[in-house]
Motif scaffolding. Structure first.
Motif, PDB file in Angstrom:
ATOM      1  N   ILE A  64       0.862  -1.177   0.000  1.00 39.10           N
ATOM      2  CA  ILE A  64       0.000   0.000   0.000  1.00 39.10           C
ATOM      3  C   ILE A  64       0.900   1.230   0.000  1.00 39.10           C
ATOM      4  N   ALA A  65       0.753   2.047  -1.030  1.00 34.30           N
ATOM      5  CA  ALA A  65       1.587   3.234  -1.183  1.00 34.30           C
ATOM      6  C   ALA A  65       1.172   4.315  -0.186  1.00 34.30           C
ATOM      7  N   LEU A  66       2.152   4.991   0.375  1.00 30.88           N
ATOM      8  CA  LEU A  66       1.908   6.092   1.310  1.00 30.88           C
ATOM      9  C   LEU A  66       2.615   7.335   0.799  1.00 30.88           C
ATOM     10  N   ALA A  67       1.828   8.348   0.464  1.00 33.08           N
ATOM     11  CA  ALA A  67       2.366   9.635   0.021  1.00 33.08           C
ATOM     12  C   ALA A  67       1.747  10.702   0.920  1.00 33.08           C
ATOM     13  N   ILE A  68       2.235  10.758   2.144  1.00 32.23           N
ATOM     14  CA  ILE A  68       1.647  11.622   3.169  1.00 32.23           C
ATOM     15  C   ILE A  68       2.757  12.413   3.833  1.00 32.23           C
ATOM     16  N   ASP A  69       2.600  13.736   3.863  1.00 29.77           N
ATOM     17  CA  ASP A  69       3.627  14.568   4.472  1.00 29.77           C
ATOM     18  C   ASP A  69       3.402  14.844   5.957  1.00 29.77           C
ATOM     19  N   ALA A 101       2.210  -1.481  -5.844  1.00 25.51           N
ATOM     20  CA  ALA A 101       1.065  -1.014  -5.049  1.00 25.51           C
ATOM     21  C   ALA A 101      -0.112  -0.700  -5.970  1.00 25.51           C
ATOM     22  N   ARG A 102      -1.283  -1.212  -5.593  1.00 25.94           N
ATOM     23  CA  ARG A 102      -2.507  -0.892  -6.337  1.00 25.94           C
ATOM     24  C   ARG A 102      -3.404   0.058  -5.560  1.00 25.94           C
ATOM     25  N   LEU A 103      -3.145   0.180  -4.253  1.00 23.19           N
ATOM     26  CA  LEU A 103      -3.907   1.059  -3.371  1.00 23.19           C
ATOM     27  C   LEU A 103      -2.915   1.962  -2.664  1.00 23.19           C
ATOM     28  N   GLY A 104      -3.325   3.213  -2.425  1.00 26.54           N
ATOM     29  CA  GLY A 104      -2.436   4.146  -1.744  1.00 26.54           C
ATOM     30  C   GLY A 104      -3.209   5.134  -0.893  1.00 26.54           C
ATOM     31  N   ILE A 105      -2.480   5.797  -0.009  1.00 22.76           N
ATOM     32  CA  ILE A 105      -3.056   6.801   0.878  1.00 22.76           C
ATOM     33  C   ILE A 105      -2.272   8.086   0.682  1.00 22.76           C
ATOM     34  N   THR A 106      -2.986   9.186   0.485  1.00 24.74           N
ATOM     35  CA  THR A 106      -2.336  10.480   0.286  1.00 24.74           C
ATOM     36  C   THR A 106      -3.266  11.605   0.730  1.00 24.74           C
ATOM     37  N   THR A 107      -2.907  12.824   0.381  1.00 28.67           N
ATOM     38  CA  THR A 107      -3.719  14.004   0.678  1.00 28.67           C
ATOM     39  C   THR A 107      -4.030  14.733  -0.632  1.00 28.67           C
ATOM     40  N   LYS A 108      -4.981  15.638  -0.581  1.00 24.26           N
ATOM     41  CA  LYS A 108      -5.351  16.404  -1.779  1.00 24.26           C
ATOM     42  C   LYS A 108      -4.158  17.157  -2.346  1.00 24.26           C
ATOM     43  N   SER A 115       0.777   8.950  -9.541  1.00 26.65           N
ATOM     44  CA  SER A 115       0.332   8.096 -10.641  1.00 26.65           C
ATOM     45  C   SER A 115      -1.149   7.753 -10.547  1.00 26.65           C
ATOM     46  N   ASP A 116      -1.815   7.704 -11.695  1.00 28.83           N
ATOM     47  CA  ASP A 116      -3.210   7.279 -11.754  1.00 28.83           C
ATOM     48  C   ASP A 116      -3.343   5.754 -11.749  1.00 28.83           C
ATOM     49  N   ALA A 117      -2.227   5.040 -11.776  1.00 33.02           N
ATOM     50  CA  ALA A 117      -2.258   3.580 -11.753  1.00 33.02           C
ATOM     51  C   ALA A 117      -2.613   3.042 -10.369  1.00 33.02           C
ATOM     52  N   ILE A 118      -2.589   3.919  -9.370  1.00 34.03           N
ATOM     53  CA  ILE A 118      -2.905   3.528  -7.993  1.00 34.03           C
ATOM     54  C   ILE A 118      -4.245   4.137  -7.612  1.00 34.03           C
ATOM     55  N   ASP A 119      -5.061   3.354  -6.892  1.00 38.42           N
ATOM     56  CA  ASP A 119      -6.333   3.833  -6.341  1.00 38.42           C
ATOM     57  C   ASP A 119      -5.994   4.579  -5.047  1.00 38.42           C
TER      58      ASP A 119
END
Length: 152
Positions: A64-69, A101-108, A115-119
């Motif tokens: 699960i991808a994490l792109a959170i600051d 990763a097919r699912l990820g967590i991020t912020t606006k 990438s749009d390849a991740i939900d």
């Protein structure tokens, strides 16, 4: 009738700049906007987020991808992923995705660069917040993790 009891927290520590492993994550603690969170609160928040991820199709052993600051949100998200038996995969500032990763967590704020390849689950989206706030903060059970693996 409220039965709020205020007692000094003995399990509150400052968040470290970077947590290196799951053991350090479990020891992390915080409270309020001061950059602190009590272990019990971290656990409750992570349980809620884990249930949102389960509803979104998260499965154990998945990346699960994490792109959170923000550090607190990143800590809660990492803990939620670990609770599911999944693998947190950090997305660096200069990367657009986490391989596998097919699912990820991020912020606006971060979403446009990713990438749009991740939900992507947007933590600060109103619908996410609503689902998060009504989710149970009870511990994630083995049955919940097992149910998700079977359906994934």
């Amino acid at each position: 009738m409220s039965t709020l009891v205020e007692t000094p927290a003995t399990n509150v520590i400052q968040l470290q700049p970077r947590l290196r492993n799951a053991a350090e994550l479990e020891q992390a603690a915080v409270l309020g906007n001061s950059g602190k969170l009590a272990n019990v609160e971290l656990d409750r928040w992570a349980n809620r987020l884990a249930r949102v991820l389960i509803a979104r199709g998260a499965a154990g052993h998945a990346r699960i991808a994490l792109a959170i600051d923000p550090q607190i949100e990143a800590t809660v998200a990492t803990s939620a992923v670990v609770k599911l038996g999944a693998i947190p995969a950090s997305v660096a500032q200069d990367a657009t995705a986490a391989p596998g990763a097919r699912l990820g967590i991020t912020t606006k704020e971060r979403r446009p660069e990713l990438s749009d390849a991740i939900d992507w689950l947007l933590l600060d989206d109103r619908s996410t917040l609503q689902r998060y706030l009504v989710s149970s903060d009870a511990p994630i059970t083995a049955a919940e993790r097992l149910t998700e693996r079977k359906s994934a």
